[in-house]
Design an enzyme around this catalytic site. Structure first.
Site, PDB file in Angstrom:
ATOM      1  N   LYS A 153       0.732  -1.079   0.027  1.00 35.13           N
ATOM      2  CA  LYS A 153       0.108   0.018   0.126  1.00 35.13           C
ATOM      3  C   LYS A 153       0.863   1.166   0.076  1.00 35.13           C
ATOM      4  CE  LYS A 153      -1.816   2.856   3.087  1.00 35.13           C
ATOM      5  NZ  LYS A 153      -1.645   3.796   2.115  1.00 35.13           N
ATOM      6  N   GLU A 196      10.533   1.575   9.887  1.00 37.44           N
ATOM      7  CA  GLU A 196      11.589   2.694   9.440  1.00 37.44           C
ATOM      8  C   GLU A 196      10.720   4.163   9.625  1.00 37.44           C
ATOM      9  OE1 GLU A 196      14.599   2.417   8.367  1.00 37.44           O
ATOM     10  OE2 GLU A 196      14.704   0.256   8.196  1.00 37.44           O
ATOM     11  N   CYS A 205      13.355  11.746   6.294  1.00 39.01           N
ATOM     12  CA  CYS A 205      13.410  11.185   7.680  1.00 39.01           C
ATOM     13  C   CYS A 205      14.637  11.585   8.322  1.00 39.01           C
ATOM     14  CB  CYS A 205      13.124   9.716   7.634  1.00 39.01           C
ATOM     15  SG  CYS A 205      14.164   8.856   6.501  1.00 39.01           S
ATOM     16  N   GLU A 223       9.445  16.232  14.904  1.00 39.19           N
ATOM     17  CA  GLU A 223       9.925  16.261  13.598  1.00 39.19           C
ATOM     18  C   GLU A 223       8.957  16.937  12.789  1.00 39.19           C
ATOM     19  OE1 GLU A 223       8.902  12.515  11.388  1.00 39.19           O
ATOM     20  OE2 GLU A 223      10.598  12.639  10.518  1.00 39.19           O
TER      21      GLU A 223
HETATM   22  P1  NAD Z   1       2.336   8.076   8.004  1.00 40.39           P
HETATM   23  O1  NAD Z   1       2.603   7.322   9.135  1.00 40.39           O
HETATM   24  O2  NAD Z   1       1.152   9.242   7.884  1.00 40.39           O
HETATM   25  O3  NAD Z   1       2.109   7.193   6.586  1.00 40.39           O
HETATM   26  C1  NAD Z   1       3.098   6.026   6.328  1.00 40.39           C
HETATM   27  C2  NAD Z   1       2.047   5.097   5.480  1.00 40.39           C
HETATM   28  O4  NAD Z   1       1.079   4.645   6.582  1.00 40.39           O
HETATM   29  C3  NAD Z   1       1.025   5.735   4.623  1.00 40.39           C
HETATM   30  O5  NAD Z   1       0.960   4.763   3.381  1.00 40.39           O
HETATM   31  C4  NAD Z   1      -0.203   5.740   5.344  1.00 40.39           C
HETATM   32  O6  NAD Z   1      -1.249   5.722   4.442  1.00 40.39           O
HETATM   33  C5  NAD Z   1      -0.085   4.311   6.030  1.00 40.39           C
HETATM   34  N1  NAD Z   1      -0.943   4.298   7.299  1.00 40.39           N
HETATM   35  C6  NAD Z   1      -1.341   5.447   8.235  1.00 40.39           C
HETATM   36  N2  NAD Z   1      -2.187   4.916   9.000  1.00 40.39           N
HETATM   37  C7  NAD Z   1      -2.277   3.693   9.066  1.00 40.39           C
HETATM   38  C8  NAD Z   1      -2.778   2.817   9.812  1.00 40.39           C
HETATM   39  N3  NAD Z   1      -3.503   3.104  10.878  1.00 40.39           N
HETATM   40  N4  NAD Z   1      -2.604   1.447   9.376  1.00 40.39           N
HETATM   41  C9  NAD Z   1      -1.806   1.100   8.323  1.00 40.39           C
HETATM   42  N5  NAD Z   1      -1.326   1.962   7.616  1.00 40.39           N
HETATM   43  C10 NAD Z   1      -1.439   3.170   7.811  1.00 40.39           C
HETATM   44  O7  NAD Z   1       3.632   9.047   7.567  1.00 40.39           O
HETATM   45  P2  NAD Z   1       3.830   9.914   6.143  1.00 40.39           P
HETATM   46  O8  NAD Z   1       3.247  11.245   6.531  1.00 40.39           O
HETATM   47  O9  NAD Z   1       3.346   9.241   4.975  1.00 40.39           O
HETATM   48  O10 NAD Z   1       5.299  10.069   5.848  1.00 40.39           O
HETATM   49  C11 NAD Z   1       6.229  10.773   6.794  1.00 40.39           C
HETATM   50  C12 NAD Z   1       6.903   9.956   7.822  1.00 40.39           C
HETATM   51  O11 NAD Z   1       7.730   9.135   7.358  1.00 40.39           O
HETATM   52  C13 NAD Z   1       7.834  10.816   8.668  1.00 40.39           C
HETATM   53  O12 NAD Z   1       7.814  10.600  10.051  1.00 40.39           O
HETATM   54  C14 NAD Z   1       9.390  10.359   8.274  1.00 40.39           C
HETATM   55  O13 NAD Z   1      10.372  10.600   8.912  1.00 40.39           O
HETATM   56  C15 NAD Z   1       8.841   8.969   8.063  1.00 40.39           C
HETATM   57  N6  NAD Z   1       9.972   8.224   7.069  1.00 40.39           N
HETATM   58  C16 NAD Z   1      10.843   7.600   7.612  1.00 40.39           C
HETATM   59  C17 NAD Z   1      11.771   6.737   6.859  1.00 40.39           C
HETATM   60  C18 NAD Z   1      12.830   5.859   7.148  1.00 40.39           C
HETATM   61  O14 NAD Z   1      13.534   5.152   6.357  1.00 40.39           O
HETATM   62  N7  NAD Z   1      13.138   5.907   8.484  1.00 40.39           N
HETATM   63  C19 NAD Z   1      11.924   7.080   5.738  1.00 40.39           C
HETATM   64  C20 NAD Z   1      10.996   7.911   4.943  1.00 40.39           C
HETATM   65  C21 NAD Z   1      10.068   8.440   5.829  1.00 40.39           C
END
Ligand code: NAD
Length: 488
Positions: A172, A247, A281, A382
């Site tokens: 997804k 991650e 991130c 963040e």
């Molecule tokens: P998010 O957690 O809001 O969403 C990430 C994914 O999770 C999306 O596909 C979203 O639809 C899904 N999701 C949300 N709620 C869910 C649930 N209840 N059940 C299952 N799936 C769910 O994050 P975002 O705003 O899309 O991305 C930004 C974040 O990602 C930042 O915190 C960033 O630091 C982190 N990030 C981390 C890395 C890493 O490698 N450590 C890399 C890129 C981004």
């Protein structure tokens, strides 16, 4: 409307239509199908059949590797188109989306090569009458969930090792950036991945993602995204007794020691926070500068950052594009206002950009704030935007305490000419990756992941395939005599 990819079939999803917008001007790129919970159940059930078919389960590593090598070639063939599509979908400048596309190809190729060199292990037997070994088996269906900031690269970091290991994957992508994942599915199909092993189901996290991770046939959750979501998924995984790879977020310190090469450090710090408009991130968002060069360093930093080219992401030469959308821009701006309220001094930026064509998009100025301690909210949370907070430090002891004073532990940067000191600091920082005199550089062969609330597990590296497998121990009896225990 773009179809979704359900177990090898392109079809309309049963969820509401999804929309992709161009962050540079808010125009609609396309509508795409999203999945319903019924679609999720169907994809997972078919995925569970597919990975157990002899064609995949009993295939030789080199046969699975062949699919990945082909995918890598196909990604490179389509690199310009994929980069352009991603730029439309998430607003990153073309120079960055080209990099993401090439990284996805490299991941597929590296994983294929690693797969061909993975061996089972012969272990030391406890007697000469035994042959003992440890072999690796796939887990089954993997639920992969990715964020919007680096599509295609983050998706391939999950797809390549999970499929190489012999699993099937239901992916997804983020609702804001689903297009690249759908294109990847086309390339896997063209490369000959057997039907059913991959589904790409766009949709909301709380609906599609939630149904995926709670499905009883899912055997691993591989997630990249925010820490709050990761924690929620970890609870679900704990209840179901399945593994996770998480991650998550970061608030990474970059550290300029008194003997740093200032030109190299200024450029590196700027790249570390402002590339991708800070939507990374690993963004180096907390800058610690030694007192002895604080004033001169910060002055050069501000002068240089003021020259960054913020602009249309499709124009060559643009260094910083728009933020992903208006909602995110408002969140970044709210953090800046909070910093000011906490006593911070805005040295650069601090507002949205609206000159000329920038008025149409969600552009935010590269922002540098001083006058706050590491305890300030903007140093602890963040922001995920182009906002750098500069903090003065007097000595290494104080620096280490403050740099480590964060719930996050993803990465850190150190700028110094003294490698002995750099080494000691690197070992003492509670983070998963340390860059010394460089920042935000990656190699697929080097594991990546977070300490503390930045994550659990590692991606990349030779062993990433093993994180999608389980060990099985096998004992073979070689004695030609009956077991003496039964003798009377
Ligand atoms: P998010 O957690 O809001 O969403 C990430 C994914 O999770 C999306 O596909 C979203 O639809 C899904 N999701 C949300 N709620 C869910 C649930 N209840 N059940 C299952 N799936 C769910 O994050 P975002 O705003 O899309 O991305 C930004 C974040 O990602 C930042 O915190 C960033 O630091 C982190 N990030 C981390 C890395 C890493 O490698 N450590 C890399 C890129 C981004």
């Amino acid at each position: 409307m773009k179809a979704l990819f359900l177990a090898g079939e392109w079809q309309e999803g049963r969820g509401p239509a999804g929309r992709s917008f161009f962050p540079a001007d808010g125009s609609l790129n396309t509508e795409f199908s999203t999945a319903s919970t019924e679609d999720v159940a169907e994809a997972i059930s078919k995925a569970n059949q597919a990975w157990q078919l002899p064609g995949w389960r009993n295939s030789l590593p080199m046969e699975r590797a062949r699919v990945l090598y082909r995918v890598a070639d196909l990604i490179e063939r389509d690199a310009s188109r994929l980069a352009a599509l991603q730029t439309r979908d998430n607003g990153k400048p073309l120079s960055e989306t080209r990099g993401l596309v090439m990284s996805a190809a490299a991941t597929a190729r590296y994983t294929a090569a690693s797969l061909e060199t993975l061996d089972a292990e012969l272990t030391n037997p406890r007697s000469r009458d035994l042959l003992t070994m440890s072999v690796y088996e796939p887990l089954g269906v993997v639920a992969a969930i990715t964020p919007w900031n680096s599509p295609i690269a983050s998706e391939m970091q999950k797809l390549a090792p999970a499929l190489a290991a012999g699993n099937s994957v239901v992916l997804k992508p983020a609702e804001l950036t689903s297009l690249a994942a759908l294109e990847l599915a086309k390339l896997f199909e063209e490369a000959g991945l057997p039907k059913g092993l991959l589904s790409v189901l766009p949709g909301k996290g709380s609906v599609v993602g939630d149904a995926m991770v709670k499905h009883p046939l899912v055997k691993k959750i591989s997630f990249t995204g925010g820490t709050a979501t990761g924690r929620q998924l970890a609870h679900i995984a704990a209840e179901r007794l399945i593994g996770t790879s998480l991650e998550l977020g970061g608030k990474s310190p970059t550290i300029v020691l008194d003997d740093a090469d200032v030109d190299i450090a200024v450029n590196g710090v700027i790249y570390g926070i402002f590339s991708s408009a800070g939507q990374a991130c690993i963004a180096g968002s907390r800058l610690f500068v030694h007192a002895s060069l604080y004033d001169s360093f910060v002055q050069r930093l501000v002068e240089k950052a003021a020259q960054l080219r913020v602009g249309h992401p499709e124009h060559e030469g643009t260094q910083i594009g728009p933020l992903i959308d208006e909602k995110h821009l408002q969140s970044v701006d709210a953090y800046v206002q909070q910093a000011v309220a906490e006593g911070g001094e805005v040295l650069l930026g601090g507002q949205r950009l609206e000159q000329g064509e920038l008025a149409k998009g969600s552009y935010y100025a590269p922002t540098i704030i001083a006058g706050l301690s590491n305890q300030a909210n903007v140093c602890q949370e963040e922001i995920f935007g182009p906002v750098l907070v500069v903090i003065l430090f007097e000595n290494d002891e104080q620096l280490l305490v403050e740099a480590n004073d964060s719930v996050y532990g993803l990465a850190a940067g150190i700028w110094t000419e003294n490698y002995r000191r750099a080494w000691q600091l690197a070992r003492a920082l509670d983070v998963g990756t340390v860059w010394i005199n460089t920042y935000k550089k990656f190699s697929i062969s080097t594991p990546f992941g977070g300490f503390k609330e930045s994550g659990v597990g590692r991606e990349k590296g030779r062993l990433s395939i093993l994180s999608y497998m389980q060990q099985k121990s096998i004992y073979i009896g070689l004695s030609d005599k009956p077991d003496p225990w039964c003798d009377v």
